[in-house]
Write an enzyme that holds these catalytic residues in place. Structure first.
Site, PDB file in Angstrom:
ATOM      1  N   ARG A 286       9.831  46.945   1.169  1.00  0.00           N
ATOM      2  CA  ARG A 286       8.854  47.831   0.145  1.00  0.00           C
ATOM      3  C   ARG A 286       9.184  47.756  -1.192  1.00  0.00           C
ATOM      4  O   ARG A 286       8.139  47.698  -2.058  1.00  0.00           O
ATOM      5  CB  ARG A 286       9.035  49.235   0.769  1.00  0.00           C
ATOM      6  CG  ARG A 286       8.467  49.258   2.241  1.00  0.00           C
ATOM      7  CD  ARG A 286       8.346  50.788   2.546  1.00  0.00           C
ATOM      8  NE  ARG A 286       8.555  51.021   4.017  1.00  0.00           N
ATOM      9  CZ  ARG A 286       7.762  50.484   4.958  1.00  0.00           C
ATOM     10  NH1 ARG A 286       6.659  50.118   4.760  1.00  0.00           N
ATOM     11  NH2 ARG A 286       7.946  50.851   6.354  1.00  0.00           N
TER      12      ARG A 286
ATOM     13  N   ASP B 190       8.337  56.581   2.948  1.00  0.00           N
ATOM     14  CA  ASP B 190       8.406  55.113   2.729  1.00  0.00           C
ATOM     15  C   ASP B 190       7.357  54.694   1.561  1.00  0.00           C
ATOM     16  O   ASP B 190       7.444  53.517   1.207  1.00  0.00           O
ATOM     17  CB  ASP B 190       8.055  54.545   4.098  1.00  0.00           C
ATOM     18  CG  ASP B 190       9.049  54.696   4.797  1.00  0.00           C
ATOM     19  OD1 ASP B 190      10.568  55.034   4.660  1.00  0.00           O
ATOM     20  OD2 ASP B 190       8.808  54.762   6.129  1.00  0.00           O
TER      21      ASP B 190
HETATM   22  C1  S3P Z   1      11.007  56.390  10.538  1.00  0.00           C
HETATM   23  C2  S3P Z   1      11.591  57.211   9.799  1.00  0.00           C
HETATM   24  C3  S3P Z   1      12.006  57.273   8.540  1.00  0.00           C
HETATM   25  C4  S3P Z   1      11.255  56.035   7.849  1.00  0.00           C
HETATM   26  C5  S3P Z   1      11.506  54.850   8.441  1.00  0.00           C
HETATM   27  C6  S3P Z   1      10.625  54.962   9.831  1.00  0.00           C
HETATM   28  C7  S3P Z   1      10.568  56.250  11.779  1.00  0.00           C
HETATM   29  O1  S3P Z   1      13.417  57.218   8.374  1.00  0.00           O
HETATM   30  O2  S3P Z   1      11.848  56.047   6.541  1.00  0.00           O
HETATM   31  O3  S3P Z   1      10.922  53.807   7.802  1.00  0.00           O
HETATM   32  O4  S3P Z   1       9.708  55.542  12.399  1.00  0.00           O
HETATM   33  O5  S3P Z   1      10.953  57.228  12.589  1.00  0.00           O
HETATM   34  P1  S3P Z   1      14.337  58.337   8.734  1.00  0.00           P
HETATM   35  O6  S3P Z   1      14.340  58.941   9.962  1.00  0.00           O
HETATM   36  O7  S3P Z   1      15.583  57.721   8.181  1.00  0.00           O
HETATM   37  O8  S3P Z   1      13.952  59.331   7.676  1.00  0.00           O
END
Ligand code: S3P
Length: 427
Positions: free
Chosen positions: A385, A312
């Site tokens: 973002r 992120d």
């Molecule tokens: C998150 C996991 C990530 C991240 C998202 C929040 C979470 O996504 O990019 O902003 O809180 O578990 P992915 O599980 O798709 O990698």
């Protein structure tokens, strides 16, 4: 209504700040609280629109939610969840849709989850496939939302995630609590571990062995108290602003310092950034203070093994790369194409508009940094973002810039422009 935001070149950013409660931890506290029997009290709950979507979906399932600003009380009990009267709207929030799919897979009724245009383009089969293997009926719309889940008795599963995803890991562990037998999830690389750290607070043991986490079926959660630290992903934009602008120093207090979320600080340090992180407490999550100061940055190649722990933060890091001398490179990050927008393409377009030299790759991007940026009209592409990253770039670009569709910052950091105003001495 979409609105644009004028962002002018800033002399510096300075000050002491807090950022809203962590989005990932807030989602989990709400969902675990919704599943747990009794009352859960959450302090410093995120002000993000995404987390409000999670609360609204839980209410749709019959969970009691009382919210007073950042204080949230949840009266839950997964056995009492009932079929919602209407589809649940996850808004822009992939976390809401994917993580709630887990507990819903064990509930004996049909739930439909919908999302906005962006969420409806994001992949869901990664969570649907293993939940089907556990025994739930899960229907996607060509792999996307709307998602319909008809839950029932589940069997425990051993699942290897093809791509690291904390959301999918969470969904499977939460489904596993209701299954017959053990459920274990193995990841190719470590992703954020907030669920594994939070479940024991709600009374569920989690066994962890390297890249594998497992839970026992038939485990009931009981209500708990959760104090949410500040969001490290929101802090990243202030940190990068302080590094790239002259005569700058920001101090961010009470921020999450989980190593599964702070790899961006390691990368910024490798770029020559002056960033200190001081731990104030370490349980249940590491929390402390970040101080960042103006630095002469140089480019770097982001180690692929760190990508899941800074996924992120790539938008903020790419901006740092544009202000650094030499080549900044991210590879093995194709996941970025499946976020709120295709972040590789959006960053390449946005940074190029400021005059940066950016090369888009299928799985990442290369920025040849060090060229002065000039003010530009750029588009967030409705991704919070991207809006914040391009706004930070605009602070360091000559003249004035216009960030279109900037209001989407509310998805994770509604007070972003107020905070930026204070930091630049304009508020
Ligand atoms: C998150 C996991 C990530 C991240 C998202 C929040 C979470 O996504 O990019 O902003 O809180 O578990 P992915 O599980 O798709 O990698």
């Amino acid at each position: 209504m979409s609105s644009s935001r004028k962002v002018e070149k800033a002399r510096s950013v300075r000050g002491t700040f807090t950022v809203p409660g962590d989005k990932s931890i807030s989602h989990r506290a709400a969902i675990l609280g919704g599943m747990a029997e009794g009352e859960t009290r959450i302090r410093n709950f995120s002000e993000a629109a995404d987390c409000a979507s999670t609360l609204a979906c839980l209410e749709g399932l019959g969970v009691g939610v009382d919210r007073s600003g950042a204080d949230v009380r949840v009266r839950g009990g997964v056995d009492a969840w009932r079929a919602p009267a209407a589809p649940l709207d996850a808004g822009n929030s992939g976390s809401t849709m994917r993580m709630l799919a887990g507990p819903l897979a064990g509930r004996p009724f049909r739930t439909t989850l919908t999302g906005d245009a962006s969420l409806s383009r994001r992949p869901l089969e990664r969570v649907a496939v293993p939940l089907r293997a556990m025994g739930a009926r899960v229907e996607t719309t060509d792999g996307h939302a709307p998602l319909a889940i008809t839950g029932g008795p589940l069997r425990g599963l051993r699942h290897e995630l093809p791509v690291a995803s904390a959301q999918v890991k969470t969904a499977l562990l939460l489904a596993g609590l209701q299954a017959d037998g053990r459920t274990s999830v193995r990841e190719p690389m470590p992703s954020r571990d907030h669920t594994e750290r939070m479940l024991p607070i709600f009374g569920a043991a989690v066994e962890r062995d390297g890249l594998e986490a497992s839970v026992a079926g038939g485990t009931r959660l009981r209500g708990a108290a959760v104090d949410v630290p500040g969001d490290a992903s929101s802090a990243a934009f202030l940190v990068v602003a302080a590094l790239v602008l002259p005569d700058s120093e920001v101090r961010i207090e009470g921020v999450l310092l989980s190593p599964t979320r702070t790899a961006f600080l390691d990368v910024l340090r490798a770029m020559g950034g002056s960033v200190e992180a001081t731990l104030v407490r370490s349980e249940p999550e590491p929390v402390g203070t970040i101080v960042a100061r103006s630095s002469a940055l140089r480019g770097t190649s982001v180690p692929p093994a760190l990508v899941p722990s800074l996924i992120d933060e790539v938008p903020a890091l790419a901006v740092a790369g544009a202000f650094a001398e030499g080549r900044f490179e991210v590879t093995q990050a194709a996941e970025l194409r499946h976020k709120e927008t295709d972040r590789i393409a959006a960053l390449a377009r946005g940074l190029a508009a400021f005059g940066a030299r950016v090369d888009e790759r299928p799985d990442g991007l290369v920025v040849e940094g060090g060229r002065p940026l000039r003010g530009a009209r750029v588009d967030s592409e409705d991704d919070h973002r991207i809006a914040m990253a391009l706004s930070v770039a605009a602070l360091g670009a000559s003249g004035a810039s216009e960030v279109e569709r900037a209001e989407c910052v509310a998805v994770s950091f509604p007070s972003f422009y107020e905070v930026l105003g204070r930091a630049t001495g304009r508020a």
